[in-house]
Design an enzyme around this catalytic site. Sequence first.
Site, short mmCIF file in Angstrom:
data_model
loop_
_atom_site.label_atom_id
_atom_site.label_comp_id
_atom_site.label_asym_id
_atom_site.label_seq_id
_atom_site.Cartn_x
_atom_site.Cartn_y
_atom_site.Cartn_z
CG ASP A 47 -1.93 -1.14 1.18
OD1 ASP A 47 -1.89 -1.97 0.24
OD2 ASP A 47 -2.76 -1.25 2.12
CD GLU B 88 -7.11 -0.04 3.03
OE1 GLU B 88 -6.00 0.04 3.59
OE2 GLU B 88 -8.19 0.21 3.62
CE LYS C 64 -3.50 -4.33 1.23
NZ LYS C 64 -4.19 -3.52 2.22
CE LYS D 86 -8.06 -0.66 7.19
NZ LYS D 86 -8.04 0.55 6.32
CB VAL E 139 2.51 2.58 4.89
CG1 VAL E 139 3.91 3.15 4.87
CG2 VAL E 139 1.79 2.86 3.57
CB THR E 140 0.43 2.10 8.72
OG1 THR E 140 -0.78 1.42 9.13
CG2 THR E 140 0.05 3.35 7.96
CB CYS F 221 -2.09 -2.59 5.40
SG CYS F 221 -3.74 -1.89 5.24
CD GLN G 58 4.15 -14.63 22.57
OE1 GLN G 58 3.74 -15.74 22.90
NE2 GLN G 58 3.35 -13.62 22.24
#
Length: 230
Positions: free
Chosen positions: A28, A76, A133, A136, A161-162, A166, A206
């Site tokens: 995007d 987007e 798309k 997002k 971005v961002t 997204c 993680q």
Amino acid sequence: MTNSSGTIAAEPEPIALDWSKTALVIIDMQRDFMEPGGFGETLGNDVSQLARAVKPIGAVLAAARDSGMLVVHTREGHLPDLSDAPPAKVERGAPSLRIGDPGPMGRILIRGEAGHDIIPELYPLDSEIVIDKPGKGAFYATELTDVLQKYGIENLLVCGVTTEVCVNTTVREANDRGYRCVVISDGCASYFPEFHEMGLRMIKAQGGIFGWVASSAAVLEAMETTKTLA
Ligand code: TIU
């Protein structure tokens, strides 16, 4: 393009990627998010916060083009009749202009309008893939899965971005579909620097719960080293 793999100095740990099974995905980088008068600014954001991602993305894009890596750009946006825009998205909040309203770069977040286009610095080549798309995430209601399967892609270098919207949504979708995602830290940006930071930390925490994070310099070094060895 050789079949060799390169090791990226990433967090939480280095990752070796087979470049022939890796795509660069640029999320995007549209005028609607990057420039005054577009969707991002209508939401009340300072669009100048995003400019810092352009140069790092440009450097990785040039290296990807040099090496023959598959390049995918996403945008987007919505159809002119808004048939793919849920009312829950269009009616949300109190933006200065809503999706579909006329703005200085054409109708806000509508396919085919000037604001919907990708910024000139990162403009796709005719040979590159552009995924339109409505959401997002880049997998929802798009042909992206089919495209990646067709090219035998297993790994994604993700930037754009961002960071927390997204990019994160796409990385989470990709991770659940089995792709190894390496997010290019300085090739992403947010209207909120703290969300950028946390968006990257959420991906690599993680043990890399959603993927890996590496700088553009680390990605370029891995690509360059592979070329030297080839
Ligand atoms: N508002 C915001 O931060 N982002 C979006 O609406 N879309 C993307 O991130 N591309």
